[in-house]
Design a protein around this motif. Structure first.
Motif, mmCIF file in Angstrom:
data_model
loop_
_atom_site.group_PDB
_atom_site.id
_atom_site.type_symbol
_atom_site.label_atom_id
_atom_site.label_comp_id
_atom_site.label_asym_id
_atom_site.label_seq_id
_atom_site.Cartn_x
_atom_site.Cartn_y
_atom_site.Cartn_z
ATOM 1 N N LEU A 63 0.894 -1.190 0.225
ATOM 2 C CA LEU A 63 0.139 0.192 0.138
ATOM 3 C C LEU A 63 0.903 1.266 -0.062
ATOM 4 N N ASP A 64 1.295 1.677 -1.159
ATOM 5 C CA ASP A 64 2.161 2.775 -1.268
ATOM 6 C C ASP A 64 1.649 4.067 -0.627
ATOM 7 N N GLU A 65 0.489 4.260 -0.806
ATOM 8 C CA GLU A 65 0.160 5.569 -0.330
ATOM 9 C C GLU A 65 -0.008 5.512 1.243
ATOM 10 N N LEU A 66 -0.414 4.595 1.828
ATOM 11 C CA LEU A 66 -0.279 4.575 3.073
ATOM 12 C C LEU A 66 1.112 4.585 3.791
ATOM 13 N N ARG A 67 1.775 3.720 2.873
ATOM 14 C CA ARG A 67 3.471 4.099 3.275
ATOM 15 C C ARG A 67 3.752 5.340 3.244
ATOM 16 N N LYS A 68 3.476 6.026 2.349
ATOM 17 C CA LYS A 68 3.760 7.731 2.368
ATOM 18 C C LYS A 68 3.174 8.460 3.351
ATOM 19 N N LEU A 69 2.111 7.958 3.883
ATOM 20 C CA LEU A 69 1.508 8.800 4.895
ATOM 21 C C LEU A 69 1.883 8.588 6.154
ATOM 22 N N CYS A 70 2.397 7.325 6.372
ATOM 23 C CA CYS A 70 3.235 6.864 7.541
ATOM 24 C C CYS A 70 4.551 7.530 7.567
ATOM 25 N N VAL A 71 5.181 7.680 6.437
ATOM 26 C CA VAL A 71 6.544 8.250 6.402
ATOM 27 C C VAL A 71 6.350 9.879 6.864
ATOM 28 N N MET A 72 5.349 10.383 6.418
ATOM 29 C CA MET A 72 4.969 11.851 6.755
ATOM 30 C C MET A 72 4.669 11.925 8.090
ATOM 31 N N PHE A 73 4.108 11.348 8.663
ATOM 32 C CA PHE A 73 3.767 11.228 10.023
ATOM 33 C C PHE A 73 5.109 11.139 11.069
ATOM 34 N N LEU A 74 5.779 10.101 10.667
ATOM 35 C CA LEU A 74 7.079 9.852 11.170
ATOM 36 C C LEU A 74 7.940 10.994 11.294
ATOM 37 N N LYS A 75 7.923 11.388 10.198
ATOM 38 C CA LYS A 75 8.996 12.714 10.078
ATOM 39 C C LYS A 75 8.647 13.735 11.165
ATOM 40 N N GLY A 76 7.249 13.917 11.177
ATOM 41 C CA GLY A 76 7.047 15.044 12.065
ATOM 42 C C GLY A 76 6.783 14.556 13.581
ATOM 43 N N ALA A 77 7.186 13.398 13.678
ATOM 44 C CA ALA A 77 6.932 12.871 15.140
ATOM 45 C C ALA A 77 8.206 12.379 15.807
ATOM 46 N N LEU A 78 9.125 12.660 15.116
ATOM 47 C CA LEU A 78 10.464 12.257 15.663
ATOM 48 C C LEU A 78 10.954 12.792 17.119
ATOM 49 N N CYS B 131 15.890 6.259 16.831
ATOM 50 C CA CYS B 131 16.659 5.162 16.481
ATOM 51 C C CYS B 131 15.697 3.993 16.035
ATOM 52 N N GLU B 132 14.666 3.949 16.650
ATOM 53 C CA GLU B 132 13.649 2.702 16.157
ATOM 54 C C GLU B 132 13.163 3.325 14.572
ATOM 55 N N VAL B 133 12.661 4.401 14.497
ATOM 56 C CA VAL B 133 12.251 5.013 13.091
ATOM 57 C C VAL B 133 13.737 4.824 12.120
ATOM 58 N N LEU B 134 14.735 5.095 12.476
ATOM 59 C CA LEU B 134 16.018 4.916 11.490
ATOM 60 C C LEU B 134 15.826 3.284 11.137
ATOM 61 N N GLN B 135 15.723 2.627 12.330
ATOM 62 C CA GLN B 135 15.951 1.170 11.999
ATOM 63 C C GLN B 135 15.161 0.650 10.951
ATOM 64 N N ALA B 136 13.704 1.190 11.196
ATOM 65 C CA ALA B 136 12.520 0.865 10.331
ATOM 66 C C ALA B 136 13.159 1.218 8.843
ATOM 67 N N ALA B 137 13.537 2.493 8.991
ATOM 68 C CA ALA B 137 13.762 3.224 7.361
ATOM 69 C C ALA B 137 14.758 2.205 6.643
ATOM 70 N N VAL B 138 15.896 1.936 7.599
ATOM 71 C CA VAL B 138 16.837 1.059 6.839
ATOM 72 C C VAL B 138 16.480 -0.264 6.407
ATOM 73 N N THR B 139 15.473 -0.868 7.382
ATOM 74 C CA THR B 139 15.041 -2.144 6.934
ATOM 75 C C THR B 139 14.202 -2.214 6.082
ATOM 76 N N TYR B 140 13.414 -1.249 5.687
ATOM 77 C CA TYR B 140 12.441 -1.073 4.544
ATOM 78 C C TYR B 140 12.842 -0.061 3.280
ATOM 79 N N GLN C 232 13.518 2.754 3.095
ATOM 80 C CA GLN C 232 12.921 4.135 2.956
ATOM 81 C C GLN C 232 13.906 5.214 3.075
ATOM 82 N N TRP C 233 14.717 5.629 1.805
ATOM 83 C CA TRP C 233 15.769 6.584 2.040
ATOM 84 C C TRP C 233 15.490 7.992 2.442
ATOM 85 N N ASP C 234 14.289 8.530 1.964
ATOM 86 C CA ASP C 234 14.151 9.797 2.360
ATOM 87 C C ASP C 234 13.951 9.920 4.078
ATOM 88 N N LEU C 235 13.008 8.833 4.488
ATOM 89 C CA LEU C 235 12.996 8.749 6.055
ATOM 90 C C LEU C 235 14.282 8.564 6.797
#
Length: 290
Positions: A116-131, A137-146, A148-151
């Motif tokens: 679900l690419d659109e949902l993925r983008k919404l999650c990335v947008m939320f996480l950027k604003g909620a760091l 580091c938990e978000v960074l780990q998810a970004a590396v795992t999946y 998500q280079w921008d995140l």
């Protein structure tokens, strides 16, 4: 004869959206049931909505049905929290999602899993604003795992601005070696190299205990990014003595740093290891490393 005219006329969008939202987890007219999480919570859904919105659910629910068949057995999804799955359902029904810091990472995981690419983008947008310091580091780990280079870049920028605080968090000690290497390659970390080395030592011992592997093995890649030539001779000597306990840092890396001091230039080690970071405290010998 006059030609017919046509137009698309829209009704009350809010009323339509509210009606569709009312179908989420509504057993009325539901034709598929999920049993979700360790709690085995039932979630009711409608096959036509899920299959037209998500290819993953098309495959999952493609078994044909007829009136003569018994009701389909519930679909068991034990690996996902009910709150997370309901957020995915909300998106599929309404094209919007309600997120909070507690579930956003797991919703991102589900978005990637279900394509679900659109949902993925919404999650990335939320996480950027909620760091925050505690969760970056938990978000960074998810970004590396999946991947998500921008995140990932956004998280690294946050770490660079708050390095001293971030390396003290539990989530820093839970980073994978790959994610830690991404951090250690930055020139903009706001921390002195000696403090960073100590943080990596702590990370290595935690990871060694969790993975049940030798300290030197779990830290093999991260220690390549430690900039030992930046240490003063007395600091390097103390590190060398401490290192004899667990051989966290290969002796040849320490020898390269001593060579820089002996030759009074940075040719004893790779150039990147002689580059001062933003938070590096000055030492007398830094002038001849560059």
């Amino acid at each position: 004869m006059a030609s017919a005219c046509s137009a698309v006329l829209e009704g009350d969008a809010a009323a339509f959206a509210a009606a569709i939202r009312g179908l989420i987890n509504n057993p009325q007219f539901s034709d598929v049931t999920f049993v979700v999480g360790r709690e085995r919570q039932e979630v009711f859904a409608h096959r036509c909505i899920l299959t037209c919105r998500c290819q993953a659910f098309q495959g999952m629910l493609s078994r044909p049905q007829s009136e003569s068949q018994l009701p389909q057995a519930p679909v068991v999804l034990s690996h996902v929290q009910p709150e997370v799955f309901l957020a995915v359902m909300e998106f599929l029904y309404t094209n919007s999602v309600t997120l909070n810091s507690r579930i956003a990472l797991e919703v991102l995981t589900s978005a990637v899993e279900y394509g679900l690419d659109e949902l993925r983008k919404l999650c990335v947008m939320f996480l950027k604003g909620a760091l925050s310091t505690e969760m970056v580091c938990e978000v960074l780990q998810a970004a590396v795992t999946y991947r998500q280079w921008d995140l990932q870049e956004h998280c690294l920028a946050f770490v660079e601005e708050n390095t001293q605080e971030v390396v003290r968090t539990q989530s820093f000690h839970e980073l994978s070696a790959v994610a830690l290497v991404a951090v250690l390659r930055s020139d903009r970390l706001a921390i002195d190299e000696l403090d960073l080395i100590r943080a990596v030592q702590e990370w290595a011992h935690v990871s060694s205990a969790v993975l049940e592997l030798p300290v030197a093995e779990v830290a093999a890649e991260p220690v390549r990014e430690l900039r030992l030539p930046l240490l003063a001779p007395c600091e390097l000597a103390a590190l060398e003595s401490l290192n004899q306990r667990d051989l966290l840092i290969p002796v040849e890396f320490i020898a390269e740093a001593w060579k820089c001091h002996a030759l009074r230039k940075g040719s004893g080690a790779p150039a990147r290891l002689c580059q001062r970071r933003r938070g590096t405290q000055p030492r007398e010998h830094h002038s001849y490393l560059e």
